[in-house]
Design an enzyme around this catalytic site. Structure first.
Site, PDB file in Angstrom:
ATOM      1  N   ILE A   1       0.904  -0.946  -0.013  1.00 32.09           N
ATOM      2  CA  ILE A   1      -0.026  -0.082   0.120  1.00 32.09           C
ATOM      3  C   ILE A   1       0.978   1.183   0.099  1.00 32.09           C
ATOM      4  CG2 ILE A   1      -0.293  -0.288   2.526  1.00 32.09           C
ATOM      5  CD1 ILE A   1      -2.753   1.278   2.130  1.00 32.09           C
ATOM      6  N   SER A   2       0.731   2.120  -0.925  1.00 30.55           N
ATOM      7  CA  SER A   2       1.623   3.372  -0.824  1.00 30.55           C
ATOM      8  C   SER A   2       1.474   4.228  -0.066  1.00 30.55           C
ATOM      9  CB  SER A   2       1.207   4.061  -2.237  1.00 30.55           C
ATOM     10  OG  SER A   2       1.398   3.325  -3.434  1.00 30.55           O
TER      11      SER A   2
END
Length: 235
Positions: free
Chosen positions: A78-79
């Site tokens: 997840i960024s």
């Protein structure tokens, strides 16, 4: 496609978080941090972050609000919040109620859930992920979030597949977010973009080795307009 000077300015930041980025412990403090550094500029992006809590989309033991990416699968992440905020601002006029949004490399389901919340039950939000275990993980996450009802009524879906081919079922799309790093601008994505729609994609360039965020607008006559915001996509 026209951007204000501030649009370009806020995405020109270093790989490391802004001061305080490693000390954030709540969703509200994360929102304040992003707003303070200009990464949140609109009411709709802030409202979405308040409603869709990032903590529901990371693995146990992670620190969801610090400004960095988190691993969620063998090759899936997840960024960082800054990257998510930037890309939501890029697309903010293209995920309004009743619109259609496609999230490629949907990972934990966070951006897909944000899309779904904004387009609402009359719109369509589609996630496409290449790791089947991560697809299952993302659906569990969405079911625990404020977007759960949209998953149940079918206006939100997460699918296993090769995102380079897009997803025909809900095309054409007003917004397409490509969450991975692409080898090229894939023709299928451009074809599935509605006239007036926008694609945001990060493309790998081998010589010299680098990545570049490209914002592509499809004009009403089918021609394309590109912009290259100054932004570090690996952050």
């Amino acid at each position: 496609m026209r951007f204000s000077p501030s649009f370009f300015f806020i995405y020109n930041f270093l790989r490391q978080p802004f001061p305080g980025g490693y000390r954030i412990t709540t969703n509200q403090s994360l929102i304040a941090y992003l707003r303070n550094y200009g990464m949140i500029q609109s009411v709709q992006v802030e409202r979405t972050m308040e409603t869709i809590d990032r903590a529901l989309f990371v693995r146990r033991g992670s620190f969801p609000y610090i400004d960095t990416h988190h691993q969620i699968g063998q090759n899936s992440y997840i960024s960082a919040p800054t990257r998510h905020a930037a890309f939501r601002e890029f697309l903010r006029d293209h995920w309004r109620p009743g619109m259609r949004a496609l999230d490629i490399g949907s990972g934990s389901g966070y951006i897909t859930a944000c899309f779904a919340f904004m387009v609402g039950p009359t719109g369509c939000a589609v996630g496409v992920e290449r790791d089947p275990e991560v697809v299952d993980f993302s659906i569990e996450n969405i079911r625990s979030s404020a977007a759960a009802e949209l998953l149940e009524n079918g206006s939100l879906s997460v699918n296993f597949g090769d995102g380079r081919n897009g997803w025909e079922d809900c095309a054409p799309y007003d917004a397409i977010h490509f969450g991975d790093v692409a080898d090229e601008i894939y023709p299928q994505l451009v074809r599935q973009l509605r006239p007036g729609g926008r694609l945001v994609i990060t493309v790998w360039a081998p010589r010299p080795p680098s990545t570049r965020v490209i914002v592509i607008d499809k004009n009403v006559d089918g021609t394309l307009t590109r912009a290259f915001p100054r932004f570090d996509p690996i952050h």
